[in-house]
Design a protein around this motif. Sequence first.
Motif, PDB file in Angstrom:
ATOM      1  N   MET A   1      67.502  37.235  56.271  1.00 21.00           N
ATOM      2  CA  MET A   1      68.947  37.242  56.039  1.00 21.00           C
ATOM      3  C   MET A   1      69.294  38.421  55.127  1.00 21.00           C
ATOM      4  O   MET A   1      68.703  38.574  54.061  1.00 21.00           O
ATOM      5  N   ARG A 151      81.643  23.317  34.651  1.00 23.95           N
ATOM      6  CA  ARG A 151      80.766  24.446  34.927  1.00 23.95           C
ATOM      7  C   ARG A 151      81.491  25.759  34.699  1.00 23.95           C
ATOM      8  O   ARG A 151      82.606  25.945  35.196  1.00 23.95           O
ATOM      9  N   THR A 185      74.277  16.765  54.563  1.00 21.11           N
ATOM     10  CA  THR A 185      75.173  17.662  55.258  1.00 21.11           C
ATOM     11  C   THR A 185      75.325  18.883  54.370  1.00 21.11           C
ATOM     12  O   THR A 185      75.624  18.758  53.187  1.00 21.11           O
ATOM     13  N   VAL A 186      75.075  20.050  54.929  1.00 14.91           N
ATOM     14  CA  VAL A 186      75.135  21.274  54.137  1.00 14.91           C
ATOM     15  C   VAL A 186      76.409  22.030  54.500  1.00 14.91           C
ATOM     16  O   VAL A 186      76.741  22.175  55.667  1.00 14.91           O
ATOM     17  N   ASN A 187      77.120  22.504  53.495  1.00 12.52           N
ATOM     18  CA  ASN A 187      78.304  23.303  53.759  1.00 12.52           C
ATOM     19  C   ASN A 187      77.894  24.774  53.882  1.00 12.52           C
ATOM     20  O   ASN A 187      77.860  25.522  52.900  1.00 12.52           O
ATOM     21  N   ASN A 191      78.357  28.148  51.368  1.00 16.08           N
ATOM     22  CA  ASN A 191      77.152  28.851  50.914  1.00 16.08           C
ATOM     23  C   ASN A 191      77.165  30.325  51.329  1.00 16.08           C
ATOM     24  O   ASN A 191      76.752  31.199  50.550  1.00 16.08           O
ATOM     25  N   SER A 194      79.546  32.025  48.985  1.00 17.53           N
ATOM     26  CA  SER A 194      78.942  32.150  47.649  1.00 17.53           C
ATOM     27  C   SER A 194      77.942  33.298  47.613  1.00 17.53           C
ATOM     28  O   SER A 194      77.868  34.041  46.625  1.00 17.53           O
ATOM     29  N   ALA A 195      77.187  33.438  48.677  1.00 14.81           N
ATOM     30  CA  ALA A 195      76.233  34.554  48.770  1.00 14.81           C
ATOM     31  C   ALA A 195      76.986  35.882  48.705  1.00 14.81           C
ATOM     32  O   ALA A 195      76.606  36.798  47.965  1.00 14.81           O
ATOM     33  N   ILE A 198      78.311  37.305  45.253  1.00 15.68           N
ATOM     34  CA  ILE A 198      77.407  38.051  44.368  1.00 15.68           C
ATOM     35  C   ILE A 198      77.682  39.553  44.490  1.00 15.68           C
ATOM     36  O   ILE A 198      77.621  40.297  43.519  1.00 15.68           O
TER      37      ILE A 198
ATOM     38  N   ARG B 146      74.390  20.144  45.267  1.00 16.65           N
ATOM     39  CA  ARG B 146      75.406  19.286  44.666  1.00 16.65           C
ATOM     40  C   ARG B 146      76.542  19.048  45.644  1.00 16.65           C
ATOM     41  O   ARG B 146      76.748  19.822  46.574  1.00 16.65           O
ATOM     42  N   VAL B 147      77.248  17.970  45.384  1.00 16.11           N
ATOM     43  CA  VAL B 147      78.469  17.702  46.120  1.00 16.11           C
ATOM     44  C   VAL B 147      79.635  18.255  45.295  1.00 16.11           C
ATOM     45  O   VAL B 147      79.534  18.387  44.086  1.00 16.11           O
ATOM     46  N   THR B 154      76.792  19.730  51.056  1.00 13.24           N
ATOM     47  CA  THR B 154      76.334  20.188  49.747  1.00 13.24           C
ATOM     48  C   THR B 154      76.350  21.713  49.670  1.00 13.24           C
ATOM     49  O   THR B 154      76.306  22.413  50.681  1.00 13.24           O
ATOM     50  N   VAL B 155      76.426  22.189  48.439  1.00 13.90           N
ATOM     51  CA  VAL B 155      76.230  23.612  48.159  1.00 13.90           C
ATOM     52  C   VAL B 155      75.166  23.702  47.068  1.00 13.90           C
ATOM     53  O   VAL B 155      74.812  22.691  46.453  1.00 13.90           O
ATOM     54  N   GLY B 156      74.661  24.893  46.830  1.00 12.53           N
ATOM     55  CA  GLY B 156      73.590  25.047  45.861  1.00 12.53           C
ATOM     56  C   GLY B 156      74.085  24.968  44.420  1.00 12.53           C
ATOM     57  O   GLY B 156      75.223  25.326  44.126  1.00 12.53           O
ATOM     58  N   VAL B 157      73.210  24.495  43.543  1.00  7.55           N
ATOM     59  CA  VAL B 157      73.502  24.534  42.106  1.00  7.55           C
ATOM     60  C   VAL B 157      72.218  24.904  41.363  1.00  7.55           C
ATOM     61  O   VAL B 157      71.125  24.482  41.741  1.00  7.55           O
ATOM     62  N   ALA B 158      72.379  25.718  40.339  1.00  9.90           N
ATOM     63  CA  ALA B 158      71.233  26.196  39.568  1.00  9.90           C
ATOM     64  C   ALA B 158      70.989  25.270  38.384  1.00  9.90           C
ATOM     65  O   ALA B 158      71.916  24.968  37.636  1.00  9.90           O
ATOM     66  N   ASP B 190      74.479  29.967  40.382  1.00  4.56           N
ATOM     67  CA  ASP B 190      74.877  29.022  41.444  1.00  4.56           C
ATOM     68  C   ASP B 190      75.046  29.747  42.779  1.00  4.56           C
ATOM     69  O   ASP B 190      74.693  29.202  43.833  1.00  4.56           O
ATOM     70  N   ASN B 191      75.600  30.951  42.737  1.00  7.70           N
ATOM     71  CA  ASN B 191      75.789  31.695  43.989  1.00  7.70           C
ATOM     72  C   ASN B 191      74.452  32.097  44.617  1.00  7.70           C
ATOM     73  O   ASN B 191      74.294  32.046  45.842  1.00  7.70           O
ATOM     74  N   LEU B 192      73.492  32.483  43.795  1.00  9.10           N
ATOM     75  CA  LEU B 192      72.161  32.831  44.322  1.00  9.10           C
ATOM     76  C   LEU B 192      71.511  31.612  44.981  1.00  9.10           C
ATOM     77  O   LEU B 192      70.927  31.698  46.074  1.00  9.10           O
ATOM     78  N   SER B 194      73.062  28.994  46.196  1.00  8.23           N
ATOM     79  CA  SER B 194      73.809  28.673  47.418  1.00  8.23           C
ATOM     80  C   SER B 194      73.376  29.560  48.574  1.00  8.23           C
ATOM     81  O   SER B 194      73.255  29.100  49.719  1.00  8.23           O
ATOM     82  N   ALA B 195      73.152  30.831  48.278  1.00  7.25           N
ATOM     83  CA  ALA B 195      72.664  31.752  49.305  1.00  7.25           C
ATOM     84  C   ALA B 195      71.322  31.270  49.842  1.00  7.25           C
ATOM     85  O   ALA B 195      71.089  31.223  51.059  1.00  7.25           O
ATOM     86  N   GLU B 197      70.159  28.285  49.847  1.00  9.67           N
ATOM     87  CA  GLU B 197      70.272  26.994  50.540  1.00  9.67           C
ATOM     88  C   GLU B 197      70.500  27.161  52.040  1.00  9.67           C
ATOM     89  O   GLU B 197      70.146  26.277  52.825  1.00  9.67           O
TER      90      GLU B 197
END
Lengths: 244, 244
Positions: A1, A151, A185-187, A191, A194-195, A198, B146-147, B154-158, B190-192, B194-195, B197
């Motif tokens: 990716m 957060r 379930t993944v959004n 995501n 969010s990537a 950065i 996390r939700v 879900t999306v990623g959380v650090a 968190d963005n890293l 999520s990427a 994920e």
Amino acid sequence: MNLIPVKTRILQKNENLFLFFIEYAEKNINRVIQENSVLVISSKIVAVSQNRIMNILDIENKESVELFRKAVIDEADEILVDKNKFFLTVKNGVVIANAGIDKSNSKTGEIILWPENIQEFADIFSEKIKKKYALKNFGVVISDSRVTMRRRGTVGVALNWSGFWGVKDERGTKDLFGRKLEVSTVNIADNLVSAAEILMGQAAECIPFVIIQNLDSGLFTNIQQTHKSAEISQEEDLFQISSN
Amino acid sequence: MNLIPVKTRILQKNENLFLFFIEYAEKNINRVIQENSVLVISSKIVAVSQNRIMNILDIENKESVELFRKAVIDEADEILVDKNKFFLTVKNGVVIANAGIDKSNSKTGEIILWPENIQEFADIFSEKIKKKYALKNFGVVISDSRVTMRRRGTVGVALNWSGFWGVKDERGTKDLFGRKLEVSTVNIADNLVSAAEILMGQAAECIPFVIIQNLDSGLFTNIQQTHKSAEISQEEDLFQISSN
């Protein structure tokens, strides 16, 4: 990716965003638009291309604060929290600050509202790209930033998307030990955005587009997408925040 | 920016995670560990390497539900919402379901708790990699899912990170029109995550590591990181959810 930022100049009001994108994508990067990619587009540049800009004089001015408050109340589908100069709102199914209105990255005294007809915009933009480059699997997602509870720092949030499954439902698939997943379930749309965040940054980077390449072909679809697929019912929602 | 998934076999309890990572990273990919990269590590595999696994018989069993509830209540720093089989909790400053306890990806009847001493783990892991490959800019981040409110998927959380600025504070920098940004802090960690994920998935992918390459060198630092930098005060928090 892989993620490829597309740096541009500042878009002029009412400029054609598709031609603007093609120009900078082809100028900056060689052979960038390929199969199994998603293009992330900042909601701000979509809004500017639609002239969704409002003049509120000077944001520090008392009258301007009232104009800003009025704009948020007009734009929001729901006000969750009102902190006078900051709101937590719901817009288009997304929990976001200030109904997505941006006070930065516009000329002094101007605010940028959310784009209009975002789903239609994403659908048309991705269709045009697919046609121009003869692609089968290609998606577009419109990005914004959101705050999350307790957060510091924004993360990306997807407003609308086209050409790929924004929400990947893995219920019914098996885990490492062959058991069915209960809730998983993944959004994907959030995501991906969010990537891209950065690389996009919030300041003077002038990177309104990020191309994400080499994605799993299973993420793509021709089935019409809508942000409704990312909405959950009140019963399913773990967050029991009350709008008062 | 490139993301490289590192596919592995299933880790055995008490196996050395550093040697496990090096083996699969070097086996799968050529010249993968380089300057200006961040390694995303799934919290689940860290927990398994620490033997943070609890046997609760069968999750469908009534007694097991009670054991699960007890485990969540014991593990959580704060319970925000209790929906009997699902909780919204705060743990380590993160708003997360079920105190981060995972019912999937463990053997039937086992649940995986959060890892212990996560900051120390991230610090040591990144130091070892820096030393082994003679790197200056390299980071590690421990990931979970996390939700978020009103949102499906879900999306990623650090959880914790080391070697880079998890939260990038852009206040004081200028926007496109040279104005100072009022509030603009991006949660890079968190963005890293999520990427990553997007590649890790939730099911049987067996991708506990993702290497993110070609990041901006300005993201890296030798200054000690802590998740406290991502926590906000109650006054700053737009989410006025009450824990009852």
